[in-house]
Design an enzyme around this catalytic site. Structure first.
Site, PDB file in Angstrom:
ATOM      1  N   GLY A  72       0.809  -1.211   0.000  1.00 52.04           N
ATOM      2  CA  GLY A  72       0.000   0.000   0.000  1.00 52.04           C
ATOM      3  C   GLY A  72       0.844   1.264   0.000  1.00 52.04           C
ATOM      4  CG  ASN A 152      -4.921   4.024   8.934  1.00 52.72           C
ATOM      5  OD1 ASN A 152      -5.259   5.055   8.346  1.00 52.72           O
ATOM      6  ND2 ASN A 152      -3.823   3.963   9.651  1.00 52.72           N
ATOM      7  CD  GLN A 180      -7.206  -0.250   7.199  1.00 53.71           C
ATOM      8  OE1 GLN A 180      -8.043  -1.102   7.509  1.00 53.71           O
ATOM      9  NE2 GLN A 180      -5.941  -0.327   7.587  1.00 53.71           N
ATOM     10  CB  SER A 200      -2.044  -2.982   1.045  1.00 50.49           C
ATOM     11  OG  SER A 200      -0.969  -3.698   1.611  1.00 50.49           O
ATOM     12  CB  CYS A 326       2.611   2.444  10.326  1.00 50.99           C
ATOM     13  SG  CYS A 326       1.943   1.262   9.183  1.00 50.99           S
TER      14      CYS A 326
HETATM   15  C1  PLP Z   1      -4.911   3.450   4.942  1.00 50.27           C
HETATM   16  C2  PLP Z   1      -3.594   2.806   4.732  1.00 50.27           C
HETATM   17  N1  PLP Z   1      -2.798   3.221   3.721  1.00 50.27           N
HETATM   18  C3  PLP Z   1      -1.611   2.665   3.490  1.00 50.27           C
HETATM   19  C4  PLP Z   1      -1.134   1.641   4.264  1.00 50.27           C
HETATM   20  C5  PLP Z   1       0.216   1.070   3.945  1.00 50.27           C
HETATM   21  O1  PLP Z   1       0.120  -0.219   3.415  1.00 50.27           O
HETATM   22  P1  PLP Z   1       1.398  -1.198   3.452  1.00 50.27           P
HETATM   23  O2  PLP Z   1       1.715  -1.417   4.865  1.00 50.27           O
HETATM   24  O3  PLP Z   1       0.955  -2.418   2.726  1.00 50.27           O
HETATM   25  O4  PLP Z   1       2.501  -0.507   2.759  1.00 50.27           O
HETATM   26  C6  PLP Z   1      -1.916   1.172   5.340  1.00 50.27           C
HETATM   27  C7  PLP Z   1      -1.477   0.098   6.249  1.00 50.27           C
HETATM   28  O5  PLP Z   1      -0.442   0.086   6.853  1.00 50.27           O
HETATM   29  C8  PLP Z   1      -3.168   1.769   5.562  1.00 50.27           C
HETATM   30  O6  PLP Z   1      -3.950   1.350   6.560  1.00 50.27           O
END
Ligand code: PLP
Ligand code: PLP
Lengths: 392, 129, 392, 129
Positions: A72, A152, A180, A200, A326
């Site tokens: 993502g 998220n 999400q 993702s 994160c």
């Molecule tokens: C809304 C949103 N965007 C982007 C991401 C990033 O995705 P990824 O961890 O697969 O890079 C996440 C999750 O971590 C997310 O919840």
């Protein structure tokens, strides 16, 4: 040791066995490089093509509009940097919201260093972006709008189709981070009216390290990763064939059972919300009461701090998170919670419980059973608690 | 992430609570940063005979608070003042790098409590003197 | 249907069973997000840490100097764009070679659009970069040198340590694309004297879609993918835990048996080269005779075109490639072969056979048996052939 | 990647070789691009009675060459000239998009061979006339 109750599905999901089975041949026997012309390369190419067709069909897109990425975050970066750089000649203004995931938020901040101006739209107390505020923020030099489909942390689902309508006749690109929502609620690029959409795999029971970006045909975008001619020159690098097959398989399964899973989750979600709000005083629900992800529950418990809450829950076999997984490395409270207007000390006391397809009524009962005691115990340890209860 | 010692102090924090008629009180941190620690001491003959705390904060903040109360009870004020940030972290078998600031909070709150005691004592002396 | 004889290990390698076994728990049970603080997240974090330690140790680096990426291409892009952007204030000149992989070559070309000046150093007829030419190309505004460790098409191994020595005292960053050497020949970042080094898992019997970049401590680099705080803020995105575990496992295995595998491959390689050169007239060996990858064999057969050669080999169960697999989509002959000074029509007739750990003497015998006939048949069909044989 | 028909013509190309006393010869492509096709025709009563080719090129180039010789033998010159690029590709059940230019080569070489025949004939007429 598996946690008995996993309630952090927004952070990542357990991969389904069926997905693993679909991937396995491409991890082992069919190891060819899809760019090769001999038989074993062609097998890999076929699997790639079939996966692309599946993802495209589910999103209401064409196969050539799908670019596979490493997740993502890469999809978001490709969308925003790629679109911003490709439109340099046209303008330098970007509109986004104050509650985007860091993959969008930090990317926009980064572009500010390179001469782009970014408007971070505020949101309502429920975390809603007002489509009118998007319209009002548009300038002649606006080239891109990026508003996430659902948040998220707090689960609020944004009025993307309405914003899409506002932008439809304008030559402004529209991106949505649907990481999400894809696999959880219906997502159709045509209905949403977007030019770019990120997803993702590991958020819908697929593998980690693989995602996709929908790029509407005709949309100019500069690659983020230059090199080989893969993905129609929009994303270089030997394709993660097994991962891509896994993503497509997981998405198909998620979409097939979406309605049923979402309905079940909504019931459990609403029960959890109501029970906690009634049994634990000084508790707030974050996000919108109804326009929210089927599996998202987010609270702030006043007078206590989130990490100690999580550790206590973990000791009781409950896996949850506070703010975005994160960002757990950082000390700042979540920018999303602050954007809702919450004071810092309350934002620190956030708890996110995100339900999955295997979450049971018993799981939720256990949480409802265990949570009030933990909160109470931490409050009793808190120097903020006594004083404030007296004041109230 | 956390050592067993940290988890032990987090799970079974020692000396939680207030001392109603404390000889000194110190508060460190602020809610904006997500960590506040309040520490009460009881002093007899320049020796800390009791110490209690209340903490709003992460696992490390609670564990360091608990740890410092254990370390300090029975020590003279001079000994107590010399407890360094490092010493608290070491006594807990270390803290994750991102959490090192939490051991500062505990040691700083203790110092404030001692100062509070000393200034009160001085104030009392002045009054009586 | 598996091809009987796979001789395209430079394009990709079959994943080892042991690697799959090491990955499996992280695909299924230990699905936690490594950023999470509860037990199942900590398991994933531990696996990540252990993998990072292993890769670092093998390269002679420290764990915090390793950043995991989605592959070799991303590592190359991160190294070059990341270093170039972070050094903007210091200068805008980059030195690289004319035979880099597209992930480096195209990235440098891209930077030219953004005000960077790039010197593409020529190579000798054997594909060697002259360290003296690197020294001569340095300008006050030079910020980065990127020279690949070994070339993916012609196998020539570059004098990286010598170049490293030249650059050691200068404040110029040195990157090497070691995608073709890591796991095949000894690679130690200290001995090579590099600040940045790229590698890719699927080139040494690991999974596709995962790679790493060594970033010497103190080296300033701008992230390519912004967002979460993963990889010490140098590469955002939920980590591909299973892939990373697979990469580390594969690397450990490759290094453990490197000496033996390399020796065996060198013998087979040399036999293949000699036999083909003596039995097939009008054939050239591409690359250096001795300073070459243990498994690389690259020829140009005059008067014929590579793709038809590959198709004929594929029908006989031999999987090989012509130029880089990544570029097989393009119609231009390989920039690497042209940089050797070969005319276009000869460059079109290239064949790359890259040996692996399972390649047997019988495999090589079969190629030596089959190849001359195929070449002859195609030559007889070629309008260039008669004329030229007469001229010669 | 390639259709079965392409692979059939590639594996068993029809009419490979030269016609020693050809009535027309056409060459198309160049070695820089990696495709050269040379085509010989034998003409009787404005009808192509034989056609042969030699090709330096990829699988598609060889297959289209072979295909066009099959398509053209027995056709009048007028009919042969109308064979479009598309028609060659279609007769092979299609070509990958990146390879479509190969069907151009074959049709163009054929046209050149016919032109060669026609101009020779004209030349002959002029000489004898
Ligand atoms: C809304 C949103 N965007 C982007 C991401 C990033 O995705 P990824 O961890 O697969 O890079 C996440 C999750 O971590 C997310 O919840
Ligand atoms: C020398 C070299 N660099 C970079 C790459 C790119 O690696 P990846 O395909 O893993 O992105 C390759 C292989 O394709 C390579 O051979």
């Amino acid at each position: 040791m598996k946690p008995q109750i996993y309630l952090d599905h927004a952070a990542t999901t357990p991969m389904r066995r069926e997905v693993h089975e679909a991937m396995e041949p491409y991890l082992l026997e069919h190891y060819g490089n899809p760019s090769s012309i001999y038989e074993i390369g062609r097998q890999a190419r076929k699997a790639l093509d079939a996966s692309r067709d599946a993802v495209a069909e589910i999103l209401g897109a064409e196969a050539r509009e799908i670019v596979f990425t490493s997740g993502g975050s890469e999809a978001d970066n490709l969308a925003i940097k790629g679109a911003a750089l490709a439109q340099r000649g046209k303008g330098n203004h970007i509109i986004t919201s104050a509650i985007e995931h860091h993959a969008v938020y930090d990317t926009c901040r980064y572009l500010e260093k390179y001469g782009y101006n970014v408007t971070f739209l505020p949101v309502s107390a429920e975390g809603m972006v007002d489509p009118g505020s998007v319209a009002a923020a548009i300038r002649p030099e606006t080239i891109l709008v990026s508003i996430m489909h659902a948040n998220n942390e707090i689960g609020t689902i944004q009025p993307i189709a309405q914003i899409g309508n506002i932008l439809r006749e304008k030559s402004i690109l529209f991106h949505t981070d649907a990481v999400q929502t894809v696999g959880h609620v219906p997502v159709d690029v045509g209905e949403l009216g977007v030019d770019l959409l990120s997803l993702s795999g590991h958020k819908f029971y697929g593998p980690k390290g693989v995602g996709a970006l929908y790029i509407k045909k005709g949309t100019k975008i500069e690659p983020l990763i230059h090199g080989g001619a893969q993905e129609r020159q929009r994303r270089a690098g030997t394709e993660n064939v097994a991962g891509i097959v896994g993503l497509a398989t997981a998405l198909r399964l998620a979409v097939d059972e979406m309605e049923e899973t979402a309905a079940r989750q909504r019931d459990l979600r609403d029960r959890l919300i109501e029970d906690v709000l009634t049994t634990v005083p000084h508790t707030r629900l974050n996000g919108h009461r109804t326009q929210r992800l089927p599996g998202n529950v987010s609270f702030c418990f006043e007078y206590i701090e989130g990490e100690s809450l999580l550790l206590n829950l973990d000791m009781r076999g409950i896996a949850a998170s506070s703010g975005s997984a994160c960002t757990s490395g950082s000390l700042e409270p979540s920018h999303v919670l602050l954007a809702l207007g919450l004071p810092h000390e309350i934002a620190h006391g956030s708890l996110r419980l995100t339900l999955g397809r295997d979450t049971t009524k018993e799981d939720i009962d256990t949480v409802i059973d265990v949570l009030p005691g933990i909160v109470q115990r931490l409050r009793e340890m808190s120097p903020l608690y006594d004083a404030s209860t007296i004041i109230r | 992430m956390y050592s067993d010692k940290v988890m032990d102090h987090f799970t079974h924090p020692r000396n939680v609570g207030e001392i109603p008629e404390a000889d000194g009180v110190g508060t460190e941190g602020n809610p904006v940063c997500g960590d506040i620690m309040k520490l009460w001491i009881k002093v007899e003959d320049d020796r800390i005979v009791d110490c209690r705390f209340k903490t709003f904060g992460c696992g490390a903040a609670i564990a360091t608070s608990s740890m410092i109360t254990e370390m300090v009870i029975g020590k003279t004020l001079d000994e107590a003042k010399q407890i360094s940030h490092r010493a608290v972290a070491d006594a807990l078998d270390g803290l994750p790098p991102a959490k090192m600031h939490c051991s500062n909070l505990a040691a700083d709150a203790l110092r404030k409590a001692i100062d509070d005691y000393l200034s009160k004592k001085k104030g009392a002396k002045v009054k009586h003197g």
